[in-house]
Design a protein around this motif. Structure first.
Motif, short mmCIF file in Angstrom:
data_model
loop_
_atom_site.label_atom_id
_atom_site.label_comp_id
_atom_site.label_asym_id
_atom_site.label_seq_id
_atom_site.Cartn_x
_atom_site.Cartn_y
_atom_site.Cartn_z
N ASN A 318 9.38 -8.72 -75.52
CA ASN A 318 10.12 -8.05 -76.68
C ASN A 318 9.20 -8.53 -77.96
OD1 ASN A 318 11.95 -8.44 -79.39
ND2 ASN A 318 12.66 -6.58 -77.91
N TYR A 319 8.52 -9.49 -78.02
CA TYR A 319 7.76 -9.88 -78.90
C TYR A 319 6.55 -9.16 -79.18
CZ TYR A 319 4.40 -12.94 -81.47
OH TYR A 319 3.61 -13.58 -82.56
N ILE A 320 5.77 -9.15 -77.97
CA ILE A 320 4.63 -8.22 -77.66
C ILE A 320 4.88 -6.78 -78.14
CG2 ILE A 320 2.90 -7.12 -76.05
CD1 ILE A 320 3.03 -9.59 -74.40
N HIS A 321 6.08 -6.04 -77.62
CA HIS A 321 6.56 -4.69 -78.17
C HIS A 321 6.77 -4.80 -79.61
CE1 HIS A 321 8.48 -1.12 -77.76
NE2 HIS A 321 9.75 -1.55 -78.30
N SER A 322 7.22 -5.74 -80.27
CA SER A 322 7.83 -5.76 -81.52
C SER A 322 6.35 -5.76 -82.68
CB SER A 322 8.50 -6.79 -82.04
OG SER A 322 9.88 -6.76 -81.30
N THR A 323 5.41 -6.65 -82.26
CA THR A 323 4.40 -6.98 -83.37
C THR A 323 3.32 -5.87 -82.93
OG1 THR A 323 3.58 -8.42 -81.34
CG2 THR A 323 4.71 -9.37 -83.16
N SER A 324 3.00 -5.22 -81.61
CA SER A 324 1.84 -4.48 -81.29
C SER A 324 2.42 -2.80 -81.11
CB SER A 324 1.27 -5.09 -80.25
OG SER A 324 1.99 -4.51 -79.04
N GLY A 325 3.48 -2.82 -80.89
CA GLY A 325 3.97 -1.33 -80.66
C GLY A 325 3.67 -0.76 -79.38
N VAL A 326 3.19 -1.65 -78.43
CA VAL A 326 3.03 -0.93 -76.98
C VAL A 326 4.42 -0.82 -76.57
CG1 VAL A 326 0.97 -2.25 -76.74
CG2 VAL A 326 2.96 -3.52 -76.12
N ASP A 327 4.60 0.12 -75.49
CA ASP A 327 5.87 0.46 -75.16
C ASP A 327 6.30 -0.29 -73.98
OD1 ASP A 327 4.46 1.02 -72.43
OD2 ASP A 327 4.14 2.96 -72.77
N ALA A 328 7.52 -0.35 -73.57
CA ALA A 328 8.09 -1.28 -72.57
C ALA A 328 7.39 -1.69 -71.36
CB ALA A 328 9.49 -0.95 -72.33
N GLU A 329 6.81 -0.66 -70.74
CA GLU A 329 5.87 -0.69 -69.32
C GLU A 329 4.72 -1.72 -70.00
OE1 GLU A 329 4.05 1.65 -65.75
OE2 GLU A 329 5.00 2.55 -67.42
N GLU A 330 4.02 -1.38 -70.78
CA GLU A 330 2.89 -2.11 -71.29
C GLU A 330 3.12 -3.54 -71.68
OE1 GLU A 330 -0.60 -1.14 -70.74
OE2 GLU A 330 0.08 0.78 -69.87
N ALA A 389 -2.05 -0.34 -80.80
CA ALA A 389 -1.78 0.35 -79.69
C ALA A 389 -1.75 1.77 -80.19
CB ALA A 389 -0.36 0.10 -79.33
N LYS A 390 -2.24 2.91 -79.33
CA LYS A 390 -2.12 4.16 -79.59
C LYS A 390 -1.07 4.94 -78.43
CE LYS A 390 -5.44 7.98 -80.22
NZ LYS A 390 -6.77 8.48 -80.23
N ASN A 391 -0.02 5.44 -78.96
CA ASN A 391 0.75 6.29 -78.11
C ASN A 391 1.38 5.15 -77.21
OD1 ASN A 391 0.46 8.60 -79.45
ND2 ASN A 391 -1.29 9.10 -77.85
N GLY A 392 1.60 3.98 -77.46
CA GLY A 392 2.11 2.90 -76.76
C GLY A 392 1.32 2.34 -75.85
N ILE A 393 -0.03 2.67 -75.73
CA ILE A 393 -1.11 2.02 -75.11
C ILE A 393 -1.97 0.93 -75.97
CG2 ILE A 393 -2.89 2.40 -73.19
CD1 ILE A 393 -0.01 3.45 -72.49
N PRO A 394 -2.22 -0.25 -75.32
CA PRO A 394 -2.80 -1.04 -75.99
C PRO A 394 -4.30 -0.69 -76.27
CG PRO A 394 -2.32 -2.11 -73.98
CD PRO A 394 -1.41 -0.72 -74.21
N VAL A 395 -4.96 -0.90 -77.40
CA VAL A 395 -6.37 -0.31 -77.45
C VAL A 395 -7.16 -1.71 -77.04
CG1 VAL A 395 -8.25 -0.01 -79.24
CG2 VAL A 395 -5.90 1.06 -79.51
N HIS A 396 -8.21 -1.44 -75.99
CA HIS A 396 -8.83 -2.49 -75.64
C HIS A 396 -10.24 -2.69 -76.45
CE1 HIS A 396 -7.33 -2.63 -71.22
NE2 HIS A 396 -6.23 -1.70 -72.08
#
Length: 521
Positions: A318-330, A389-396
């Motif tokens: 949840n922390y990663i999801h909240s702070t970065s905007g990546v989706d639940a699966e990522e 993140a872009k469209n829920g996918i983290p930018v590498h």
């Protein structure tokens, strides 16, 4: 005790080797694999709730995080609440399970001492599978009641409490104490492996059917429980093997205790490291277990260590999801890096403890290093170099790489002390010299230590949910750093004893060298 039906079948078809040493080797390997699979599946079935929290179908608070944000939720009692209230309610799902787990853990050790561990573990695992399945069933049946889910979590906590006292007792019945810290550290990777597999399995279904995130792990743990019922022999005597070997080479390999309370002059005494099952076994009372030196200190240390570890376990996705905007699966996939660090930390802590004979000092050093690491991790993720993140996918990019590295280091330092205390130290204290004639005490000591730690594990996620309600995670990390400080404080006396013994050994060695030089001068 009855021979497991699977073992009977294998023996009937003539597949068991005749040499005793070969049969014992096969049984030991089977115990290692079965207990590893068992606790991997226990943790695998605990993980889905932390992943499903991030599903928009389960909880969606939008992209704007402030005091006026309202959330939509699968759960009727949460739907329409503010984000702070919604996360507090979600924290109840974690807390109800963890308090139930902690409460039943204390009784679990007493029950484990008094019944066949094969029945004890298989019953706990199959029932855990049923209730994990029933949580996921809420999706298919359209059950939106918070009270239904809380009842499931409480029942789950009760049956999941069968796991740790059971598997540790079985391992102690079959394996000696030589290199216990390293062996237990590697074996304890089942905790992190279960978290990783649980994250990946739950993450695979979370975006389109979060019910399957629970159903599949429920089927897995029930299946492994049935496998244990068929094949696991809790102790050597159950399959006709000698329970206390007198072979000299085994004694020599196992005569270096982790909790070395002896001076160098006592090295000729009989080692107490061997796991010996005495025919006249007797259980131990709760009060007597608390009198064993080190039990109280390690229990309280684990209270705060497990508070930190389980806060990450339940809230890191949840922390990663909240702070970065990546989706639940990522976010589920990224959170597994912390658990990979847990495998490294548990193995490293066991190895250092084996080589130094100082488990308390090993834990203390890792706790000291964890405090600034937590501060750096929080700063990196939220301010200095967050994941984008872009469209829920983290930018590498470089920030993504730095986040991965620091997550791994944090997992290593946070989980190292927790792993060492719950495995090697618990097993060592359960076979303390003061317990001669009471080898069954291991289940009670393990239950006390892990039960105390589980109370901290229940408090941590609940506080994290309340403190992070408005999207501000700073206070959560301050809480985690303070918890590590308290864990360190409760080890102070044991660390002083270990340092004192180390200085005594150096002083005695120096005196011996001086005497030798005087004789030859």
């Amino acid at each position: 005790m009855a021979v497991p039906p699977g073992v009977k079948l294998i023996s009937a078809v003539g597949c068991c080797p005749s040499p005793v040493w070969r049969r014992e080797l096969i049984y030991r390997l089977s115990i290692l694999v079965l207990t590893f699979l068992a606790y991997t599946s226990y943790h695998l079935s605990r993980k889905p709730i932390s992943i499903v929290k991030n599903s928009k179908a389960f909880l969606d608070c939008g992209k704007v995080h402030n005091s006026n944000t309202t959330c939509s939720s699968w759960i009727t009692q949460i739907d329409g609440k503010t984000e702070a209230e919604a996360k507090t309610y979600l924290g109840l799902l974690d807390t109800s399970y963890l308090f139930s787990y902690a409460f039943f853990m204390f009784g679990s050790g007493f029950i484990a001492e008094r019944m066949d561990l094969r029945y004890f573990l298989s019953m706990g695992m199959i029932n855990s599978g049923i209730f994990t399945f029933l949580f996921g069933f809420a999706y298919d049946a359209g059950i939106h009641s918070l009270w239904y889910l809380l009842a499931i979590q409480i029942a789950l906590g009760a049956f999941q409490a069968t796991g740790w006292p059971g598997v540790v007792s079985v391992m102690a019945n079959w394996f000696g104490k030589g290199r216990r810290g390293l062996i237990m550290g590697i074996w304890n990777s089942h905790t992190s492996l279960g978290n990783i597999l649980g994250s990946l399995i739950a993450g695979a279904f979370v975006n389109y059917n979060w019910g399957l995130s629970f159903t599949v792990p429920g089927i897995i743990i029930a299946g492994v429980g049935f496998l244990l019922f068929l094949f696991m022999a809790p102790k050597p005597g159950d399959v006709g093997l000698t329970e206390a070997s007198n072979r000299a080479e085994e004694v020599e390999a196992e005569n270096a205790p982790l909790m070395d309370n002896k001076s160098p002059l006592d090295s000729e005494d009989e080692p107490f490291g061997r796991v010996q099952v005495i025919n006249d076994e007797r259980a131990i009372s709760f009060a007597d277990a608390l009198k064993i030196p080190g039990v109280v200190e390690f229990s309280l240390c684990l209270f705060f260590s497990k508070l930190v570890s389980y806060t990450f376990l339940y809230w890191l996705p949840n922390y990663i999801h909240s702070t970065s905007g990546v989706d639940a699966e990522e976010s589920a996939i990224l959170s597994t890096i912390f658990d990979i660090g847990g495998i490294v930390g548990g193995t490293l802590a066991g190895l250092i403890s084996d080589n130094t004979g100082n488990p308390a000092s090993t834990c203390a050093v890792m706790l000291i290093m964890a405090i600034p690491t937590l501060f750096m991790y929080e700063g990196l993720v939220t301010r200095w170099c967050p994941i984008t993140a872009k469209n829920g996918i983290p930018v590498h990019n470089a920030c993504f790489s730095w986040n991965i590295v620091l997550t791994l280091v944090t997992g290593t330092l946070v989980n190292g002390p927790y792993s060492l205390i719950t495995t090697a130290v618990s097993a060592e204290l359960g076979q303390h010299p003061s317990l001669r004639g009471s080898s069954k005490a291991l289940a009670t000591v393990t239950a006390i230590i892990d039960g105390t730690g589980s109370i901290g594990a229940a408090i941590g996620p609940f506080l994290a949910g309340a403190l992070s309600g408005s999207g501000d995670w700073d206070n959560v990390f301050y809480m985690l750093m303070v918890a590590d400080v308290f864990a360190l404080m409760f080890l102070t006396r044991l660390v002083k004893q270990e340092v004192g013994r180390y200085l005594d050994r150096r002083r005695n060695r120096r005196d011996v060298d001086t005497d030798y030089q005087s004789i030859n001068s």
